[in-house]
Design a protein around this motif. Structure first.
Motif, PDB file in Angstrom:
ATOM      1  N   TYR A  59      -1.628  14.979  -4.767  1.00 37.21           N
ATOM      2  CA  TYR A  59      -1.119  13.783  -5.447  1.00 37.21           C
ATOM      3  C   TYR A  59      -1.738  13.701  -6.841  1.00 37.21           C
ATOM      4  O   TYR A  59      -2.939  13.898  -7.005  1.00 37.21           O
ATOM      5  N   HIS A  87       3.371   2.558   3.927  1.00 37.74           N
ATOM      6  CA  HIS A  87       3.841   3.574   2.974  1.00 37.74           C
ATOM      7  C   HIS A  87       4.895   2.908   2.102  1.00 37.74           C
ATOM      8  O   HIS A  87       5.966   2.552   2.594  1.00 37.74           O
ATOM      9  N   HIS A  89       7.051   2.796  -1.746  1.00 40.77           N
ATOM     10  CA  HIS A  89       7.475   3.372  -3.029  1.00 40.77           C
ATOM     11  C   HIS A  89       8.016   2.233  -3.883  1.00 40.77           C
ATOM     12  O   HIS A  89       8.702   1.335  -3.380  1.00 40.77           O
ATOM     13  N   HIS A 103       5.012   6.789  -5.558  1.00 42.39           N
ATOM     14  CA  HIS A 103       4.353   6.475  -4.292  1.00 42.39           C
ATOM     15  C   HIS A 103       3.207   5.514  -4.619  1.00 42.39           C
ATOM     16  O   HIS A 103       2.331   5.855  -5.427  1.00 42.39           O
TER      17      HIS A 103
END
Ligand code: ZN
Length: 141
Positions: A59, A87, A89, A103
């Protein structure tokens, strides 16, 4: 794919100055939401997100230390290491309407945020390290 049903639904404002990702992680753990989805709109004082390099499986962090709209945030809730895990976005936009997205990681400061958190029941999805992608993903069965 799992067939699941709706559980509780939460809708409301997330506090000013809270960390966008950390707040949702704490919320789902406090409410014990083990499976679900999150949608949100609002604005941040600062955005921190990440881009996943598929070749190096790393990442790269992207920090935008400026005021931005949250055009769209979408994510899911599942289990990782025995705890509810978020999680998310997010797509942000600036004063020219230019968009940035990625992300979400810790480090985004909320100016205002309206969110809906939906709980699902009837299955449990656990994240496990998956070698091909280097990501912690759900099993495909
Ligand atoms: Zn992601």
């Amino acid at each position: 794919m799992h067939e699941i049903n709706n559980g509780r639904i939460f809708m409301g404002q997330v506090p000013h100055d809270a960390d966008l990702l950390d707040w949702f992680t704490e919320f789902v753990r406090k409410k014990n939401i083990q499976l679900g989805e999150i949608t949100l709109v609002g604005a941040v004082k600062k955005a921190t997100m990440a881009y996943y390099h598929q070749d190096s499986k790393q990442y790269e962090q992207i920090v935008l230390d400026r005021h931005l709209e949250i055009l769209h945030g979408v994510g899911n809730i599942s289990m990782k290491d025995g705890k509810p895990f978020v999680h998310l976005h997010v797509v942000f936009s600036d004063d020219k309407g230019q968009t940035f997205g990625g992300h979400l990681v810790s480090g985004s400061t909320i100016f205002a945020c309206e969110a809906i958190v939906r709980e699902f029941i009837g299955a449990q999805l656990d994240r496990k390290m998956e070698k091909t992608t280097g990501l912690t993903l759900w099993s495909t069965d």
